[in-house]
Design a protein around this motif. Sequence first.
Motif, PDB file in Angstrom:
ATOM      1  N   PHE A   1      -7.894   1.932   7.504  1.00  0.00           N
ATOM      2  CA  PHE A   1      -9.337   1.855   7.361  1.00  0.00           C
ATOM      3  C   PHE A   1      -9.791   1.900   5.908  1.00  0.00           C
ATOM      4  O   PHE A   1     -10.939   1.650   5.617  1.00  0.00           O
ATOM      5  CB  PHE A   1      -9.987   3.027   8.128  1.00  0.00           C
ATOM      6  CG  PHE A   1     -11.468   2.913   8.268  1.00  0.00           C
ATOM      7  CD1 PHE A   1     -12.037   1.966   9.105  1.00  0.00           C
ATOM      8  CD2 PHE A   1     -12.302   3.766   7.571  1.00  0.00           C
ATOM      9  CE1 PHE A   1     -13.408   1.878   9.235  1.00  0.00           C
ATOM     10  CE2 PHE A   1     -13.682   3.685   7.706  1.00  0.00           C
ATOM     11  CZ  PHE A   1     -14.241   2.736   8.540  1.00  0.00           C
ATOM     12  N   GLY A   2      -8.888   2.189   5.001  1.00  0.00           N
ATOM     13  CA  GLY A   2      -9.231   2.334   3.594  1.00  0.00           C
ATOM     14  C   GLY A   2      -9.791   1.066   2.979  1.00  0.00           C
ATOM     15  O   GLY A   2      -9.989   0.056   3.659  1.00  0.00           O
ATOM     16  N   PRO A   3     -10.040   1.119   1.691  1.00  0.00           N
ATOM     17  CA  PRO A   3     -10.608  -0.049   0.999  1.00  0.00           C
ATOM     18  C   PRO A   3      -9.740  -1.298   1.201  1.00  0.00           C
ATOM     19  O   PRO A   3      -8.525  -1.214   1.201  1.00  0.00           O
ATOM     20  CB  PRO A   3     -10.608   0.355  -0.467  1.00  0.00           C
ATOM     21  CG  PRO A   3     -10.421   1.821  -0.490  1.00  0.00           C
ATOM     22  CD  PRO A   3      -9.750   2.202   0.787  1.00  0.00           C
ATOM     23  N   SER A   4     -10.417  -2.403   1.357  1.00  0.00           N
ATOM     24  CA  SER A   4      -9.678  -3.662   1.551  1.00  0.00           C
ATOM     25  C   SER A   4      -9.514  -4.414   0.263  1.00  0.00           C
ATOM     26  O   SER A   4     -10.049  -4.116  -0.733  1.00  0.00           O
ATOM     27  CB  SER A   4     -10.378  -4.528   2.578  1.00  0.00           C
ATOM     28  OG  SER A   4     -11.719  -4.714   2.256  1.00  0.00           O
TER      29      SER A   4
ATOM     30  N   ILE B   1      -5.419   6.821   7.892  1.00  0.00           N
ATOM     31  CA  ILE B   1      -6.778   6.355   7.593  1.00  0.00           C
ATOM     32  C   ILE B   1      -6.748   5.429   6.389  1.00  0.00           C
ATOM     33  O   ILE B   1      -7.356   4.357   6.409  1.00  0.00           O
ATOM     34  CB  ILE B   1      -7.728   7.546   7.336  1.00  0.00           C
ATOM     35  CG1 ILE B   1      -7.895   8.381   8.590  1.00  0.00           C
ATOM     36  CG2 ILE B   1      -9.088   7.049   6.851  1.00  0.00           C
ATOM     37  CD1 ILE B   1      -8.627   9.692   8.367  1.00  0.00           C
ATOM     38  N   SER B   2      -6.048   5.821   5.347  1.00  0.00           N
ATOM     39  CA  SER B   2      -6.036   4.978   4.134  1.00  0.00           C
ATOM     40  C   SER B   2      -5.351   3.640   4.390  1.00  0.00           C
ATOM     41  O   SER B   2      -5.746   2.633   3.816  1.00  0.00           O
ATOM     42  CB  SER B   2      -5.386   5.724   2.970  1.00  0.00           C
ATOM     43  OG  SER B   2      -4.020   5.964   3.226  1.00  0.00           O
ATOM     44  N   HIS B   3      -4.338   3.612   5.252  1.00  0.00           N
ATOM     45  CA  HIS B   3      -3.644   2.350   5.537  1.00  0.00           C
ATOM     46  C   HIS B   3      -4.436   1.448   6.466  1.00  0.00           C
ATOM     47  O   HIS B   3      -4.452   0.231   6.304  1.00  0.00           O
ATOM     48  CB  HIS B   3      -2.266   2.621   6.142  1.00  0.00           C
ATOM     49  CG  HIS B   3      -1.273   3.044   5.127  1.00  0.00           C
ATOM     50  ND1 HIS B   3      -1.013   4.371   4.853  1.00  0.00           N
ATOM     51  CD2 HIS B   3      -0.488   2.331   4.285  1.00  0.00           C
ATOM     52  CE1 HIS B   3      -0.095   4.449   3.913  1.00  0.00           C
ATOM     53  NE2 HIS B   3       0.241   3.234   3.544  1.00  0.00           N
TER      54      HIS B   3
END
Length: 77
Positions: free
Chosen positions: A74-77, A70-72
């Motif tokens: 969908f996480g913050p861009s 998820i972090s890779h």
Amino acid sequence: MSRKRVLILGGTGYLGQHVLQGFSEIQETTPCDLAFTHHSSPPPQALLNAFPSVMPFSVDLKSGNGFEAISHQFGPS
């Protein structure tokens, strides 16, 4: 303004499916990037079709397996 990102934990549960349904009803007026977690099976295909780019993630909440994806992805861009 950038698009909002929403992550629903437990998207296949009773409450999670209702939250996903609620977002499907407002998607045209308030577009957002949407992702959800599931453990055993994804939600019904009709609900997935309501979103052009919904991202399902298989996650085990007990062990935490899957949160890294998820972090890779969908996480913050």
